[in-house]
Design an enzyme around this catalytic site. Structure first.
Site, PDB file in Angstrom:
ATOM      1  N   SER A  68       0.838  -1.201   0.000  1.00  0.00           N
ATOM      2  CA  SER A  68       0.000   0.000   0.000  1.00  0.00           C
ATOM      3  C   SER A  68       0.877   1.258   0.000  1.00  0.00           C
ATOM      4  CB  SER A  68      -0.929  -0.065   1.209  1.00  0.00           C
ATOM      5  OG  SER A  68      -1.914   0.921   1.132  1.00  0.00           O
ATOM      6  N   ASP A  91      -8.884  -6.365  -4.477  1.00  0.00           N
ATOM      7  CA  ASP A  91      -8.510  -5.064  -3.911  1.00  0.00           C
ATOM      8  C   ASP A  91      -9.114  -3.965  -4.789  1.00  0.00           C
ATOM      9  OD1 ASP A  91      -7.313  -2.797  -2.908  1.00  0.00           O
ATOM     10  OD2 ASP A  91      -5.251  -3.542  -3.096  1.00  0.00           O
ATOM     11  N   ARG A 109     -11.515   6.154  10.777  1.00  0.00           N
ATOM     12  CA  ARG A 109     -11.075   4.766  10.714  1.00  0.00           C
ATOM     13  C   ARG A 109     -12.160   3.867  10.107  1.00  0.00           C
ATOM     14  NH1 ARG A 109      -7.033   1.252  10.073  1.00  0.00           N
ATOM     15  NH2 ARG A 109      -7.266  -0.615  11.324  1.00  0.00           N
ATOM     16  N   HIS A 166      -7.963  -5.172  -0.115  1.00  0.00           N
ATOM     17  CA  HIS A 166      -6.684  -4.496   0.101  1.00  0.00           C
ATOM     18  C   HIS A 166      -5.905  -5.116   1.258  1.00  0.00           C
ATOM     19  CE1 HIS A 166      -3.916  -1.192  -0.376  1.00  0.00           C
ATOM     20  NE2 HIS A 166      -4.059  -0.828   0.871  1.00  0.00           N
ATOM     21  N   ASP A 167      -6.624  -5.527   2.298  1.00  0.00           N
ATOM     22  CA  ASP A 167      -6.000  -6.114   3.487  1.00  0.00           C
ATOM     23  C   ASP A 167      -5.190  -7.372   3.193  1.00  0.00           C
ATOM     24  OD1 ASP A 167      -6.289  -4.527   5.629  1.00  0.00           O
ATOM     25  OD2 ASP A 167      -7.942  -5.624   6.561  1.00  0.00           O
TER      26      ASP A 167
END
Lengths: 384, 198
Positions: free
Chosen positions: A151, A318, A221, A351-352
């Site tokens: 990232s 992602d 968040r 994405h994680d």
């Protein structure tokens, strides 16, 4: 394959002023970092790990007497792991502006004697990389075997090959992008507005008032977290599951499990993260755009990296930094006939996924680090 | 082993020092050979997950892509040679892929199973689809969604303005230059894009 065990952060103070991209200068600063493994006699086996938005120098291992204190990439970095600390000297460094030890907005501004707060200079990916290069100097390393990041960390890894191409051999950029899209910036802006409109923000100078914009940080968040997960993984994990088994006909209480999960994530985050740091790091993301100085020509931007070697990795689910963004990077490298391999990992986690230990992903990184080790004269795996 | 001989015969079609794109590079064996024996550079394109770390392990530059999505990643004439070996028959858009191959490379090399090889003809004449070493699948589970012959490809290439530089068959590791459409299990074509008439 086990964890590297108990680790300790170190810190180093730098008195030489750091010129920033904005034109401002950081007159003196401290970088907090951790290292794992042993630097070989030729100093040829060093690997720098760059962190993303909410992580730190604590890449692997755990802290003494601290439960659940494993580093954020502990599944990747350690003895016998794909980035094997029996072969490589691995460095994790906390970036400037962060809230985990390196000089940041909660530290005292020497010019005023008060915490920097909102006056902390806006730092960029390039500024971070320049600061990291000074730490590498201080550790006696002329050239890194590799720099790796996911990232925003991947953007730093890429930037290394543009700013200091002869000081690094391999660049591994995972789930990254050549710049942020309008949609990416839009999500960042919503997060920033959540923070700056919190009444406890006080224009960023909230430290000496004894308050913190925790509400804004929680919402920031929650928004960010949505972009880290795929639609499929959210559906699999939560679906439309209700917290209490039936509808409560309430507009403000938690009804769905996904709401409960996001609130929990926001709550946890606001307890350890700093609001000014969140603003700074999202801005660094927004600003990263190496092609901009070349009229938008990414291929021209990568010309300085012609002797570097790249591994670019993306994940099919992602949508924050989709595979198409990684393919833009690959195209720029191929246009320059630069050595590059590219893998598109079919993982469901969005994405994680770059933080998780998908078997195909880790097998690929293991194979790549095997090659690097062979070139760096590091001991081969299994021969230790 | 005839596969190894095939590989070496194909490698000889690639001039030393060429910048090569190998479409459907598998585990990177040919590219590794071209790099170490003929001083070539370049990339492989591969779709299968399991082949990516194998390529990386042997130091072959591999780019994971679905060829059905085209070759937008690669600029016009950016390679000296584009290889498309035993791949064309798996692609839905065969003709477009051939055009793309000719666009990104100065020279294209294509190989595929020749359906007109005489045992195949015999099998069809007997009323059954062939199952051979080169075409080892049953008709209902074959990944070969395009079946063509040496002669068919020749026509397709001409239709797309490609100039055939060399064409021959391969059978059991040996080149077949006489009656390849009948006598070879594999067809090999080496071509370039014909100059656009002024």
């Amino acid at each position: 394959m086990h964890s590297i065990g108990v680790v300790q952060p170190q810190s180093r103070h730098f008195d030489q002023p750091l010129p920033l991209r904005s034109g401002a200068t950081l007159s003196a600063y401290t970088l907090v970092y951790e290292t794992y493994g042993t630097l070989n006699a030729q100093a040829s086996n060093a690997v720098l790990v760059c962190h993303a938005l909410n992580a730190s120098h604590h890449v692997a291992g755990r802290y003494e007497n601290e439960e659940r204190s494993e580093g954020w990439w502990d599944n990747l970095v350690g003895p016998g792991k794909p980035l094997d600390t029996d072969r490589f000297f691995v460095i994790g460094v906390n970036n400037l502006g962060s809230c985990f030890g390196s000089t940041g907005p909660m530290h005292v501004n020497p010019a005023t004697g008060r915490p920097y707060g909102a006056d902390f200079p806006v730092v960029t990916v390039e500024d971070w990389v320049d600061a990291q290069a000074r730490l590498i100097d201080a550790l006696g390393i002329g050239q890194l075997a590799a720099v790796i990041g996911g990232s925003l960390g991947g953007m730093q890894a890429l930037s290394w090959t543009l700013r200091h191409p002869r000081r690094v051999r391999h660049c591994i950029a995972v789930a990254s992008a050549p710049n942020l899209s309008a949609q990416n910036i839009a999500f960042n802006e919503v997060a920033r507005r959540a923070i700056t409109t919190d009444p406890d923000f006080h224009g960023g100078h909230f430290y000496d008032r004894g308050v913190a914009p925790a509400r804004g940080l929680r919402v920031a968040r929650m928004i960010g977290h949505i972009t880290y997960l795929s639609d499929d993984s959210m559906a699999a994990k939560f679906g439309r599951e209700l917290r209490n088994g039936g509808l409560g006909y309430t507009t403000q209480d938690i009804e769905f499990q996904i709401e409960s999960y996001l609130r929990h994530q926001g709550e946890k985050f606001s307890e350890y993260f700093d609001a000014n740091t969140y603003l700074l790091i999202t801005r660094a993301l927004d600003y990263f755009d190496p092609a901009a100085a070349h009229g938008g020509d990414l291929s021209a931007a990568f010309a300085p990296a012609r002797d570097n070697r790249f591994l670019i990795v993306s994940f099919t689910t992602d949508w924050r930094f989709a595979p198409a963004r990684s393919r833009e990077l690959v195209k720029a490298l191929v246009d320059n006939r630069i050595v590059v391999s590219y893998a598109e990992i079919d993982a469901p986690h969005g994405h994680d996924a770059f933080l998780l230990d998908d078997a195909r992903y880790h097998a690929l990184l293991r194979a790549y680090f095997d090659r690097i080790a062979a070139q760096a004269g590091a001991p081969s795996q299994g021969a230790r | 082993m005839s596969e190894r001989r095939d590989l070496e015969l194909i490698a000889e079609l690639v001039p030393p020092g060429s910048h090569v794109l190998d479409l459907g590079c598998g585990d990177g064996e040919l590219l590794a050979h071209l790099t170490s024996r003929r001083g070539c550079t370049g990339y492989g394109v591969e779709i299968a997950d399991a082949n990516i770390p194998r390529c990386v392990q042997r130091g072959v530059q591999v780019i994971q892509l679905n060829l059905e999505d085209g070759l937008a990643l690669f600029g016009d004439r950016s390679f000296d040679v584009v290889l498309q070996l035993d791949t064309l028959q798996h692609l839905r858009n065969t003709e477009r892929m051939l055009q793309e191959t000719a666009r990104v490379g100065r020279i294209g090399v294509v190989s595929f199973p020749n359906f007109a090889h005489w045992p195949n003809r015999l099998s069809v004449a007997r009323g059954r689809m062939p199952v051979t070493k080169t075409l080892p699948y049953q008709w209902y589970d074959t990944p070969n969604i395009r079946v063509g012959t040496f002669a068919d490809f020749d026509q397709l290439a001409r239709r797309n303005g490609l100039r055939i530089l060399d064409a021959f068959g391969l059978h059991r590791g040996a080149p077949v230059r006489h009656w390849p459409n009948l006598r070879a299990s594999v067809a090999v074509f080496r071509f370039e894009r014909a100059a656009v008439p002024a």
